[in-house]
Design a protein around this motif. Structure first.
Motif, PDB file in Angstrom:
ATOM      1  N   ASP A  68       0.827  -1.207   0.000  1.00  0.00           N
ATOM      2  CA  ASP A  68       0.000   0.000   0.000  1.00  0.00           C
ATOM      3  C   ASP A  68       0.861   1.257   0.000  1.00  0.00           C
ATOM      4  N   LEU A  69       2.033   1.195   0.617  1.00  0.00           N
ATOM      5  CA  LEU A  69       2.938   2.331   0.580  1.00  0.00           C
ATOM      6  C   LEU A  69       3.506   2.524  -0.824  1.00  0.00           C
ATOM      7  N   LEU A  70       3.917   1.428  -1.467  1.00  0.00           N
ATOM      8  CA  LEU A  70       4.503   1.516  -2.799  1.00  0.00           C
ATOM      9  C   LEU A  70       3.489   2.037  -3.815  1.00  0.00           C
ATOM     10  N   ALA A  71       2.219   1.707  -3.621  1.00  0.00           N
ATOM     11  CA  ALA A  71       1.191   2.154  -4.565  1.00  0.00           C
ATOM     12  C   ALA A  71       1.064   3.672  -4.603  1.00  0.00           C
ATOM     13  N   SER A  72       1.581   4.371  -3.597  1.00  0.00           N
ATOM     14  CA  SER A  72       1.490   5.832  -3.555  1.00  0.00           C
ATOM     15  C   SER A  72       2.731   6.508  -4.141  1.00  0.00           C
ATOM     16  N   LEU A  73       3.635   5.741  -4.746  1.00  0.00           N
ATOM     17  CA  LEU A  73       4.846   6.295  -5.332  1.00  0.00           C
ATOM     18  C   LEU A  73       4.692   6.428  -6.846  1.00  0.00           C
ATOM     19  N   PRO A  74       5.452   7.318  -7.482  1.00  0.00           N
ATOM     20  CA  PRO A  74       5.298   7.523  -8.922  1.00  0.00           C
ATOM     21  C   PRO A  74       5.759   6.323  -9.737  1.00  0.00           C
ATOM     22  N   ALA A  75       5.040   6.034 -10.819  1.00  0.00           N
ATOM     23  CA  ALA A  75       5.386   4.999 -11.792  1.00  0.00           C
ATOM     24  C   ALA A  75       5.491   3.614 -11.176  1.00  0.00           C
TER      25      ALA A  75
END
Length: 603
Positions: A68-75
């Motif tokens: 869920d944290l990674l999903a908020s990062l670009p690309a």
């Protein structure tokens, strides 16, 4: 096309000092980071696209899964096949889901069976920081770093923290993390126990995990450590080919042990690590209509890595190292033995030079991998950064990377092809970062040319090297921090193309955007996380026809109250707007979900 510019990151060649206390930095403070070069560097000095998520955001968002944290990062697109516990994949800059390398405190977690990592089983308890570097990094890590590298760094706070939470559908979760010094030894532990039934029959997810780290300071500047990670999960699979499957389920088990060593010897620094990782997957469905009632897969990997770096002058250094790894997989099913201890072995040499000339930073690295199955691969990378002013930075980088054929692709009956060669890529990116006052703005453009992609040939019923693809895009990001406020926004425009067919690559949205807002005064904290994923091509799991999976917008909110006592109640609402969407076509995501809990600390 768009991107996110919070803080940049540097890499420690995959060997992370076990005792390194991940600093509780704010969003834009200078930080020593460990995932984009062979020596520690400040984030602002690295000619790479990097994002760092600190513990303060993890706690405020109450996120229990790193995905869920990674999903908020670009690309970075996260695709979960339904409810929590189902297969969860990560696509970085449009590359394949098995082309992002995953590290936990310097230990690689990618499964040698088919090369990827299932993000459904990476919790956040005890995590002090998540570092994600986008772009090719085979020059440092070898295979699987085509799209980028994600590293999860543990750092529980001093003392002990306990949490217990519950919600709908029989969900409850308890977690603990603790850290203390026992003489000259630092000890850290974290773990959780989770139960949940899902929103339809046979959609349960039960799991538990325990992680521990210890570091013994043998003498000043020299340490020896131990890392242990154990995780077990059982997940129900409610549907098969569109029909209910009331008895279908999969059990998953992970065991990891690593021993890191570090010595600071004046201008020299030496780091080494040996590790062993095993995965055990068991599939069961006694009611399967086609007789495929069971399968068991055991995969293991052993690795050893050593890196030495030498400081030339202020801000400049050279480093070199070597790595050895051996992977082995066994697989049996209802129909017999598919893989019987099939293995491959790799030996690598690598080096990097980091040089500062006034306002210019040059970074060059190269690695040679020799494998007993697919032969040799050379992976170079070049980067340059120019500090135009104290608040304006320009950077550019070029690199080549590769993704080796997995053991399953090489040797699985019928489809396996022992003559497969590695998938390769050549990538180029340009970026600019501008800071003023409490704001940081960033813009990055990138292009990846992928070749020799492994695809299944229906004519020969084998995996073959035939595919070519291109991904290109723009990442835009903005960050703000002032007083108790933290805000970051990013947007990505991504174009993907299968150069053989002219079609878009599956499950990669053309447009995506994220907004995270955290407000954390003394006695309470609150957060808001918005995720937009645009339309993307996918395949219907029943008809196997290509279709457009419609975009969606998801909003999560969370709040925590710290009244000055040991007990701190908190609550969150996941998918606040009740959006109906399918991250993967045919696999609906959970609707609006309420969770309440209480946390306590002992200091």
């Amino acid at each position: 096309m768009m991107r996110e510019v919070l803080v940049l990151i540097g890499i420690l060649g995959g060997v992370v000092p076990i005792v390194a206390q991940v600093p509780q930095t704010t969003l834009f403070e200078e930080a020593i980071v460990v995932t984009a070069s062979l020596d520690e560097e400040q984030d602002s000095d690295l000619p790479a696209a990097v994002s760092v998520i600190e513990a303060v955001e993890i706690q405020a968002r109450q996120t229990t899964e790193v995905a869920d944290l990674l999903a908020s990062l670009p690309a970075m697109t996260v695709v979960q096949s339904g409810s929590p516990g189902q297969v969860t994949s990560l696509f970085t800059r449009g590359t394949k889901s098995d082309q992002t390398l995953v590290l936990w405190n310097g230990v690689e977690l990618n499964d040698p069976y088919f090369g990827g990592f299932n993000w459904a089983f990476m919790p956040t308890e005890g995590v002090g920081r998540v570092e994600a570097v986008r772009g090719p990094f085979s020059s440092l890590y070898g295979g699987d770093a085509v799209g980028g590298v994600v590293q999860i760094l543990s750092a529980p706070r001093e003392g002990a923290d306990l949490q217990l939470e519950g919600g709908e559908s029989g969900y409850w979760r308890g977690q603990v993390s603790a850290s203390t010094n026992l003489g000259s030894t630092r000890v850290e532990v974290a773990g959780h126990l989770r139960r949940g039934d899902g929103q339809v029959d046979n959609d349960f997810f039960d799991g538990e995990a325990l992680m521990a780290r210890a570091e013994w300071e043998m003498q000043p500047g020299m340490s020896l450590g131990l890392l242990v990670r154990a995780a077990d999960a059982e997940t129900g699979i409610p549907f098969s080919s569109g029909a209910p499957s009331p008895e279908r389920r999969i059990s998953w088990q992970e065991r990891l042990v690593a021993v890191p060593f570090r010595a600071d010897l004046g201008d020299w620094q030496v780091q080494a690590q040996v590790s062993g990782l095993t995965y055990d997957n068991q599939f069961r469905d006694p009611e399967d209509l086609y007789g495929f009632a069971a399968s068991d897969t055991d995969s293991e990997s052993m690795r050893a890595r050593a890196v030495a770096s030498y400081r030339l002058q202020e801000g400049s250094w050279v480093a070199f190292g070597s790595e050895w790894d051996r992977a082995q997989v066994s697989d049996t099913s209802t129909f017999g033995t598919n893989l019987d201890g099939e293995s491959q072995r790799t030996v690598a040499l690598f080096g990097e030079a980091f040089y500062r000339i006034g306002r210019v930073i040059l970074d060059a690295g190269v690695r040679q991998d020799d494998n007993d199955v697919y032969g040799s691969e050379t992976s170079p990378r070049l980067g340059v950064q120019l500090a135009v002013t104290d608040s304006t930075r320009l950077r550019a980088s070029w690199g080549q990377a590769f993704s080796p054929p997995s053991i399953g692709e090489l040797y699985f009956p019928v489809s396996g092809n022992p003559d497969l060669e590695p998938e390769t890529s050549e990538s180029l990116e340009f970026g600019i970062e501008q800071s003023f006052g409490s704001w940081v703005l960033g813009l990055t453009g990138f292009q990846n040319d992928l070749s020799n992609l492994i695809e299944f040939d229906f004519a020969s019923y084998q995996n073959v090297n035939v595919g070519r693809a291109r991904t290109q895009g723009i990442e835009v990001e903005a960050g703000f921090q002032k007083d108790r406020w933290r805000l970051r926004w990013n947007g990505t425009y991504l174009e993907t193309e299968d150069l053989d067919t002219g079609q878009e690559l599956l499950r990669r949205p053309r447009e995506s955007s994220n907004l995270v807002v955290v407000y954390a005064p003394e006695s309470w904290s609150t957060s808001l996380a918005g995720l937009y994923v645009g339309d993307r091509e996918d395949v219907d799991p029943i008809t196997f026809q290509r279709m457009v999976n419609e975009g969606y917008f998801r909003l999560d909110v969370a709040a925590r109250w710290r009244p000055g006592t040991r007990l701190a109640p908190y609550a969150r609402i996941e998918n606040l707007l009740g959006e109906e969407y399918q991250p993967a076509l045919g696999f609906p995501a959970p609707g609006r979900t309420f969770v309440v809990g209480v946390a306590t600390s002992f200091r």
